[in-house]
Design an enzyme around this catalytic site. Structure first.
Site, short mmCIF file in Angstrom:
data_model
loop_
_atom_site.label_atom_id
_atom_site.label_comp_id
_atom_site.label_asym_id
_atom_site.label_seq_id
_atom_site.Cartn_x
_atom_site.Cartn_y
_atom_site.Cartn_z
N ARG A 1 -8.91 42.62 20.73
CA ARG A 1 -8.52 42.57 22.16
C ARG A 1 -8.64 41.15 22.71
O ARG A 1 -8.10 40.83 23.76
CB ARG A 1 -9.36 43.56 22.98
CG ARG A 1 -9.02 43.58 24.46
CD ARG A 1 -9.43 44.88 25.17
NE ARG A 1 -10.75 45.32 24.81
CZ ARG A 1 -11.90 44.83 25.33
NH1 ARG A 1 -11.85 43.89 26.24
NH2 ARG A 1 -13.06 45.30 24.94
N TYR B 1 14.08 42.57 40.20
CA TYR B 1 13.75 43.64 39.27
C TYR B 1 12.98 44.73 40.01
O TYR B 1 11.96 44.46 40.65
CB TYR B 1 12.95 43.11 38.09
CG TYR B 1 12.51 44.24 37.21
CD1 TYR B 1 13.44 45.13 36.68
CD2 TYR B 1 11.17 44.46 36.95
CE1 TYR B 1 13.04 46.21 35.91
CE2 TYR B 1 10.76 45.53 36.16
CZ TYR B 1 11.72 46.40 35.66
OH TYR B 1 11.32 47.48 34.91
C1 LIG Z 1 13.59 40.43 35.26
C2 LIG Z 1 12.61 41.42 34.69
N1 LIG Z 1 11.29 41.20 34.81
C3 LIG Z 1 10.37 42.06 34.34
C4 LIG Z 1 10.76 43.23 33.70
C5 LIG Z 1 9.72 44.20 33.19
O1 LIG Z 1 9.66 44.08 31.80
P1 LIG Z 1 9.15 45.27 30.80
O2 LIG Z 1 10.19 46.33 30.82
O3 LIG Z 1 9.02 44.56 29.50
O4 LIG Z 1 7.85 45.75 31.31
C6 LIG Z 1 12.11 43.50 33.54
C7 LIG Z 1 12.56 44.74 32.88
O5 LIG Z 1 13.71 45.08 32.88
C8 LIG Z 1 13.06 42.57 34.05
O6 LIG Z 1 14.39 42.78 33.95
#
Ligand SMILES: Cc1ncc(COP(=O)(O)O)c(C=O)c1O
Length: 381
Positions: free
Chosen positions: A64, A115
């Site tokens: 970890r 996102y």
């Molecule tokens: C721009 C962006 N940031 C963060 C994430 C989150 O990533 P994860 O799905 O690996 O948790 C995504 C997922 O689609 C994303 O498109």
């Protein structure tokens, strides 16, 4: 986390690869960094170590806290972005770790679209009284700058998922630095998932932290969920290392190993996907079914608006070379109507289809997409 490998690749930077960026060209770094020392009998790839614990007295103690796959992956990504990288269990774990740096009650300036997972986490943290959020139009840099005084963090994606605006990182950094002259100022965070460190390196523009969903381009094959945070500031890196150790949001060694293998071809995949995306953007510009093409001029994500959610859904259902699926950044081309997700920000048009352009022959991608668009016209969807 210190490096556990003896030596490192002879062509890599001699010291502190995670801080110094990389010597030579990115392609060469991607192929050679994060490998065991080139001594007779050594493997060329870092071995996949499936062990939770290590014999006492060495550099590694418990998985970890660190393992060789992490170290190698972090060396490669840290060198590309020019900072110290920390791998986490997902992009969202990277987002959560970064937001943990906001002091209790602190204010985050965040884009009104982006996102949906990041937006949802910010809303949840605000609901729980952990922090407050100033939602600002991502396309209005002056408004973002006006919101900076007194903020603990400003969060941007560049380009924005899925509306593809490109916030002015340099202007925000300059404004944040100006605010800092009067005391504590906001940390500037950029989610660099869409651009990849081959197209944009926000730390070099003065950003404090970069996050990635490594599930996308970095790993590149739609087979691992992984995240990474990169910073050039030791005090932030130490806080993030502590967060990872104590919250336990750790990446599995096998996932990290796969992502490292994917990274080796990042430049080839990005180059080809971007060329395909530019070609499709040109062709789509004149398409009778497409009202608007969003293409920031770089990268391999496009978005098209087709007039109605029904038509967008029909197009997504009709394709056969493309796959109707969420996610992005893999070798295969994917598309979806983003507003099919109830959590998608209202600022995203209901008829917007996000296209993640892969490495296929662009003629096949075009024929399939064009046929699906034409069919939607014929059925009156
Ligand atoms: C721009 C962006 N940031 C963060 C994430 C989150 O990533 P994860 O799905 O690996 O948790 C995504 C997922 O689609 C994303 O498109």
């Amino acid at each position: 986390m210190t490096t556990q490998r003896p030596g490192g690749h002879p062509h890599g930077p001699a010291e502190n690869p995670g801080h110094a960026g990389h010597a030579g060209h990115a392609q060469t770094w991607l192929a050679g960094a994060g490998r065991p020392a080139a001594v007779p009998g050594a493997p060329v790839n870092v071995p996949l170590e499936l062990s939770t614990t290590y014999v006492a007295g060495g550099a590694l103690e418990y998985a970890r806290y660190g393992n060789p796959a992490w170290t190698a992956f972090e060396e490669v990504v840290g060198g590309l972005e020019g900072g110290r990288a920390l791998v986490l269990s997902s992009g969202m774990a990277a987002v959560a770790a970064t937001l943990s740096l906001v002091p209790v009650g602190g204010r985050v300036v965040a884009p009104d679209r982006g996102y949906n997972g990041t937006c949802a986490l910010l809303r949840a943290l605000e609901r729980d009284g952990r922090l407050s959020v100033d939602w600002v139009d991502v396309d209005d840099t002056p408004a973002m700058i006006r919101a900076l005084p007194g903020a603990a963090m400003v969060w941007i994606e560049s380009p924005v998922n899925p509306t593809l605006e490109v916030p002015d990182v340099a202007a925000l950094v300059a404004a944040a630095q100006e605010v800092r002259r009067d005391g504590a100022g906001p940390l500037v965070v950029t989610d660099n998932t869409f651009a990849t460190p081959l197209l944009r390196t926000p730390l070099q523009d003065g950003a404090d932290i970069v996050v990635h969903s490594a599930s996308k381009y970095l790993a590149g094959h739609s087979d691992v969920v992984l995240g990474v945070v990169i910073t050039g500031e030791d005090r932030l890196a130490e806080r993030l290392v502590e967060y990872r150790m104590l919250h336990g949001a750790i990446a599995g060694p096998a996932e990290t190993w796969l992502a490292l293998r994917g990274l080796r071809t990042l430049h080839l995949r990005v180059e080809r996907s971007c060329a395909n995306a530019a070609d499709l953007a040109d062709r789509l510009a004149d398409h009778p079914v497409v009202g608007r093409v969003r293409y920031p001029g770089f990268g391999a994500i496009l978005a098209i608006e087709v007039g109605s959610p029904e038509r967008a859904d029909a197009v997504c259902e009709a394709v056969t070379v493309w796959t109707h699926a969420t996610s992005l950044g893999g070798v295969e081309s994917l598309m979806e109507r983003r507003r099919r997700h109830p959590s998608e920000p209202a600022g995203v048009p209901v008829d917007l289809i996000r296209l993640s352009v892969g490495i296929e022959d662009v003629r096949d991608l075009w024929d399939d997409l064009d046929a699906a668009l034409q069919a939607s016209l014929a059925t009156g969807a």
